[in-house]
Design an enzyme around this catalytic site. Structure first.
Site, PDB file in Angstrom:
ATOM      1  N   ASP A 138     -17.365  -1.185  12.975  1.00 14.00           N
ATOM      2  CA  ASP A 138     -17.320  -1.902  14.246  1.00 14.00           C
ATOM      3  C   ASP A 138     -16.709  -3.281  14.023  1.00 14.00           C
ATOM      4  O   ASP A 138     -16.871  -3.881  12.953  1.00 14.00           O
ATOM      5  CB  ASP A 138     -18.725  -2.070  14.822  1.00 14.00           C
ATOM      6  CG  ASP A 138     -19.297  -0.763  15.348  1.00 14.00           C
ATOM      7  OD1 ASP A 138     -18.530   0.214  15.463  1.00 14.00           O
ATOM      8  OD2 ASP A 138     -20.507  -0.718  15.630  1.00 14.00           O
ATOM      9  N   CYS A 173       0.796  -1.234   0.000  1.00 16.57           N
ATOM     10  CA  CYS A 173       0.000   0.000   0.000  1.00 16.57           C
ATOM     11  C   CYS A 173       0.826   1.280   0.000  1.00 16.57           C
ATOM     12  O   CYS A 173       0.479   2.240  -0.683  1.00 16.57           O
ATOM     13  CB  CYS A 173      -0.996  -0.006   1.153  1.00 16.57           C
ATOM     14  SG  CYS A 173      -0.265   0.151   2.802  1.00 16.57           S
ATOM     15  N   ASP A 194      -7.427   5.692  -3.804  1.00 11.52           N
ATOM     16  CA  ASP A 194      -6.622   4.533  -3.426  1.00 11.52           C
ATOM     17  C   ASP A 194      -6.328   3.677  -4.646  1.00 11.52           C
ATOM     18  O   ASP A 194      -7.237   3.210  -5.331  1.00 11.52           O
ATOM     19  CB  ASP A 194      -7.369   3.702  -2.379  1.00 11.52           C
ATOM     20  CG  ASP A 194      -6.454   2.739  -1.644  1.00 11.52           C
ATOM     21  OD1 ASP A 194      -5.294   2.590  -2.057  1.00 11.52           O
ATOM     22  OD2 ASP A 194      -6.897   2.141  -0.649  1.00 11.52           O
ATOM     23  N   GLU A 243     -21.158  10.425  15.418  1.00 11.85           N
ATOM     24  CA  GLU A 243     -20.344   9.332  14.883  1.00 11.85           C
ATOM     25  C   GLU A 243     -21.167   8.068  14.716  1.00 11.85           C
ATOM     26  O   GLU A 243     -21.106   7.389  13.686  1.00 11.85           O
ATOM     27  CB  GLU A 243     -19.155   9.083  15.811  1.00 11.85           C
ATOM     28  CG  GLU A 243     -18.212   7.970  15.356  1.00 11.85           C
ATOM     29  CD  GLU A 243     -18.537   6.638  16.009  1.00 11.85           C
ATOM     30  OE1 GLU A 243     -18.204   5.591  15.419  1.00 11.85           O
ATOM     31  OE2 GLU A 243     -19.145   6.643  17.105  1.00 11.85           O
ATOM     32  N   HIS A 272      -3.029   1.217   6.693  1.00 13.05           N
ATOM     33  CA  HIS A 272      -3.257   1.235   5.254  1.00 13.05           C
ATOM     34  C   HIS A 272      -3.018   2.652   4.751  1.00 13.05           C
ATOM     35  O   HIS A 272      -3.444   3.637   5.368  1.00 13.05           O
ATOM     36  CB  HIS A 272      -4.673   0.787   4.906  1.00 13.05           C
ATOM     37  CG  HIS A 272      -4.948   0.795   3.432  1.00 13.05           C
ATOM     38  ND1 HIS A 272      -4.062   0.264   2.514  1.00 13.05           N
ATOM     39  CD2 HIS A 272      -5.975   1.297   2.704  1.00 13.05           C
ATOM     40  CE1 HIS A 272      -4.544   0.425   1.299  1.00 13.05           C
ATOM     41  NE2 HIS A 272      -5.698   1.050   1.383  1.00 13.05           N
ATOM     42  N   ASN A 297     -14.135   3.525  10.231  1.00 10.80           N
ATOM     43  CA  ASN A 297     -15.097   3.609  11.331  1.00 10.80           C
ATOM     44  C   ASN A 297     -15.935   2.355  11.549  1.00 10.80           C
ATOM     45  O   ASN A 297     -16.907   2.390  12.297  1.00 10.80           O
ATOM     46  CB  ASN A 297     -16.040   4.795  11.097  1.00 10.80           C
ATOM     47  CG  ASN A 297     -16.630   5.324  12.378  1.00 10.80           C
ATOM     48  OD1 ASN A 297     -16.069   5.123  13.457  1.00 10.80           O
ATOM     49  ND2 ASN A 297     -17.771   5.985  12.297  1.00 10.80           N
ATOM     50  N   GLU A 310     -15.234   9.602  18.571  1.00 15.73           N
ATOM     51  CA  GLU A 310     -15.680   8.238  18.829  1.00 15.73           C
ATOM     52  C   GLU A 310     -16.729   8.202  19.941  1.00 15.73           C
ATOM     53  O   GLU A 310     -16.563   8.812  20.995  1.00 15.73           O
ATOM     54  CB  GLU A 310     -14.488   7.361  19.234  1.00 15.73           C
ATOM     55  CG  GLU A 310     -13.511   7.090  18.110  1.00 15.73           C
ATOM     56  CD  GLU A 310     -14.023   6.056  17.125  1.00 15.73           C
ATOM     57  OE1 GLU A 310     -15.218   5.698  17.178  1.00 15.73           O
ATOM     58  OE2 GLU A 310     -13.224   5.606  16.283  1.00 15.73           O
TER      59      GLU A 310
END
Length: 722
Positions: free
Chosen positions: A430, A305, A387, A482, A364, A428, A477
């Protein structure tokens, strides 16, 4: 003197083009073009392109004016207002296709923005013209023609001067009407002119930097960008927009689509897999990559990367788009686009591979590019995530590319083009751990809402220090904003109350060659009637979270009293992990806790990036940050200390490069004994030419590898003074 400063006065070709009526040939006046001077030095300095040194391209930025001078014989018969400048791209240039542009004195274009030309001065057959270019010129290379009528009107024919070299138009961050306009001068210097930079890597609690030589002003960088645009067959309307140009270049930086791109990605913990190319940890800049790529137009092996990110930054800066590499620590790879990372474990503490398709990368790297977004409804201009690292097929093109994705839209949780959904999860998502129960079903035993997207980092403007841009990508967070952005307003799942709370961390050891100690704490919050089983699984891994070999598995049975806290320690000795390490010194530690009654499970992963010894650089006997006079040759010493006990470093190789200091070269070093060190010497000669920030800095980059250790690195900074 800046690079690229040279004169280009070219004599005219001797081919007159007669008027449409052949009978007029005998009455043609003797007006002829003696020479045309495109004023390379003045124009490139005015256009902020004088750092380019391509001998075959006059490099300009769209939206600015440029001057040229025609020297004409028998100028009394000339009407200077009838002289015409033509720019042609491709072999069948047409105005209707946007591949032919004409600038005429007093002329008007059909577009909102106009090509215009005016006479600045006319003296004794020497006429100076000024061309006004629109701020939406399609970027790329053009052949230049100057057409001069043979008389006071056009009916008597014309002579044509054609330049054997080409004019290249770039995007223009200095022009407020350009879609990449960046108003802050210091930021323009950093994100367009700075030829070296730092790319952050490691883990969120133990970072290091990859120094990178962007070399965006080198001849090879410009030639590569022009080749990429042509290979992608990007049309004129698309070339006007940084959105489409950025997406094109990101596609062409990787070859995982089989489209003759520049780099092939490979992630392996086995050194032998890189034997038919160059290991990603051996690259320290884009110039060597692009030189190899353009030598045969075949993709270069291999990249990961940060190599994709450094190379993409180079080509974007070359074409004039402000850009910077950005690192996301604890970066999520959400393969099923549900904004969650799901891991499944069986009752034997083994991860179920075919169900666990998601992963968490230690870090990354992608790129941010600056531009407006007129294609989106809302205020979504500014920095965009792009990317080139191949991960998942983009739903917008079915190619391995991400972006440009508006960072503001990512923060708001909006799935807009291009590929916002994937980046939202990267920063972000979970994390959910699913463990098989005694009845064969799976239960979510651990859920982490704040683990993903840590310390999102880029190089600070004008300084070799880290700027944290996490707040650009997400709200604080745990805040309502958020959670709403991630869940799309659907609310939050309720957590099941648990009898035992677990925690785990690395308590000692971080450098390669040291023993690693991990502590696990189990806190009993409500009565239990059985034992607690704690297992630690040590495995090699890549930084992308792909598990390799199992190094060791340890298990401990705890018999705690209720309302007590119990601790257990696991140790991984250096002698146990050394022989298993691959291209990067990475270890994944999975801690599993299991409560027998009431039945409860818990899983936690700890990535460990073992710290490598730094290559110590001493320039002119003064350290790694010095002032030197331009043209003065000085000695550089690079020292490597062996951190390993009872093991020598063998087959040591150093790669050295530094734009403006030294050409790329490789040095073979002697073996380094256990706990010993060795110093290698070479010379550099700084030259002053670049505008990288407030001061004229050049960066020396040294990378190293040996049979025992890969990815060694060090940098030195030189301020060039008069």
């Amino acid at each position: 003197m800046p690079r690229g400063r040279r004169s280009r006065r070219t004599t005219a070709r001797s081919n007159p083009i007669a008027g449409r009526n052949r009978r007029n040939r005998e009455t043609l006046p003797t007006v002829s073009i003696k020479s045309v001077d495109l004023l390379w030095n003045q124009n490139q300095e005015k256009h902020e392109t004088d750092s380019f040194e391509s001998p075959n391209h006059l490099v300009l930025r769209r939206g600015f004016t440029f001057d040229f001078i025609i020297e004409i014989s028998n100028h009394e018969g000339l009407n200077p207002d009838l002289v015409k400048l033509e720019l042609r791209r491709g072999y069948r240039a047409r105005i209707s296709r946007g591949t032919l542009f004409q600038a005429i004195c007093g002329g008007k274009s059909r577009r909102h923005y106009q090509w215009k030309m005016e006479v600045v001065s006319s003296t004794n057959g020497e006429v100076r013209y000024r061309v006004h270019t629109p701020p939406d010129v399609p970027v790329g290379s053009y052949r230049c023609h100057v057409r001069v009528p043979l008389g006071k009107n056009k009916s008597k024919g014309e002579r044509v001067w054609e330049d054997k070299k080409e004019i290249v138009f770039l995007f223009n961050p200095w022009n407020k009407d350009d879609s990449v306009y960046l108003p802050n001068e210091r930021e323009r210097n950093e994100y367009i002119n700075n030829e070296t930079g730092l790319i952050w890597a490691g883990t969120h609690d133990s970072t290091f930097t990859w120094p990178w030589n962007f070399a965006q002003f080198e001849v090879i960088s410009l030639e590569t960008v022009l080749y990429m645009l042509d290979s992608w067959r990007l049309g004129s309307d698309a070339r006007r927009s940084p959105i489409h140009v950025t997406r094109c270049l990101a596609n062409m930086v990787n070859n995982n689509d089989g489209d003759s791109g520049a780099l092939i990605g490979l992630w392996s913990s086995n050194d032998d897999d890189y034997a038919d190319g160059t290991s990603p940890t051996s690259w320290s800049g884009s110039e060597a990559i692009l030189t190899q790529y353009m030598s045969d137009k075949k993709p270069v092996r291999y990249a990961q990367c940060w190599v994709f990110g450094g190379t993409l930054t180079t080509v974007l800066r070359t074409i004039g788009i402000p850009s910077r590499p950005v690192t996301n620590f604890e970066s999520a790879h959400d393969a099923d686009f549900n904004r969650a990372i799901d891991y499944y474990f069986d009752r034997n503490d083994k991860m179920i591979e075919d169900k666990s398709n998601d992963s968490i990368w230690n870090y990354h790297v992608w790129v941010e590019a600056w531009m407006t977004r007129p294609d989106l409804d809302g205020d979504y201009g500014g920095w965009q995530a792009v990317d080139a690292t191949p991960q998942e097929l983009s739903p917008h093109s079915r190619t391995m590319v991400v972006g440009p994705a508006s960072i503001q839209a990512i923060k708001d949780g909006k799935d807009l083009k291009y590929d916002n959904e994937f980046v939202i999860a990267e920063v972000n998502a979970d994390i959910k751990y699913h463990v098989e129960k005694s009845d064969g079903s799976f239960a979510v035993v651990s859920r982490h809402e704040t683990k993903v997207g840590k310390h999102i980092s880029t190089k600070a403007v004008g300084r070799n220090s880290r700027e944290d841009v996490t707040s650009h990508y997400k709200y604080p967070e745990g805040s309502a904003s958020e959670r709403a952005a991630l869940m799309g307003g659907s609310g939050q799942e309720e957590e099941e109350k648990r009898a035992v709370s677990f925690s785990a961390k690395l308590t000692s050891g971080r450098r390669i060659g040291e023993d690693l100690t991990f502590g696990v704490t189990a806190k009993i919050d409500s009565p239990i009637s059985g034992n607690i089983n704690v297992t630690a699984v040590f495995e090699t891994t890549t930084y992308t979270g792909v598990v390799g070999k199992e190094i060791k598995k340890s298990k401990s049975i705890l018999r705690p009293n209720n309302n007590a806290t119990v601790d257990v320690t696991f140790v991984l000795k250096a002698t146990e992990y050394r022989k298993h390490l691959g291209e990067q010194p990475l270890i994944s530690v999975t801690i599993l806790g299991y409560v027998e009654e009431p039945e409860q499970a818990w899983v936690h992963k700890i990535p460990v990036n073992l710290e490598l010894p730094e290559l110590t650089i001493n320039i002119d006997g003064k350290g790694d940050d010095v002032k030197l006079k331009s043209g003065r040759t000085v000695s550089v010493k690079v020292t490597l200390k062996n951190p390993l006990k009872n093991e020598s470093l063998t087959n040591v190789t150093l790669h050295i490069e530094g734009t403006g200091l030294i050409g790329a070269r490789t040095l073979k070093s002697a073996n380094v004994p256990s706990n010993g060190s060795i110093t290698n010497s070479f010379s550099i000669t700084p030259r002053s030419y670049c505008r990288v920030s407030e001061r004229n800095y050049l960066t020396l980059i040294v990378t190293g590898r040996c049979n025992q250790l890969k990815g060694l690195m060090g940098t030195g900074s030189v301020e060039v003074v008069p």
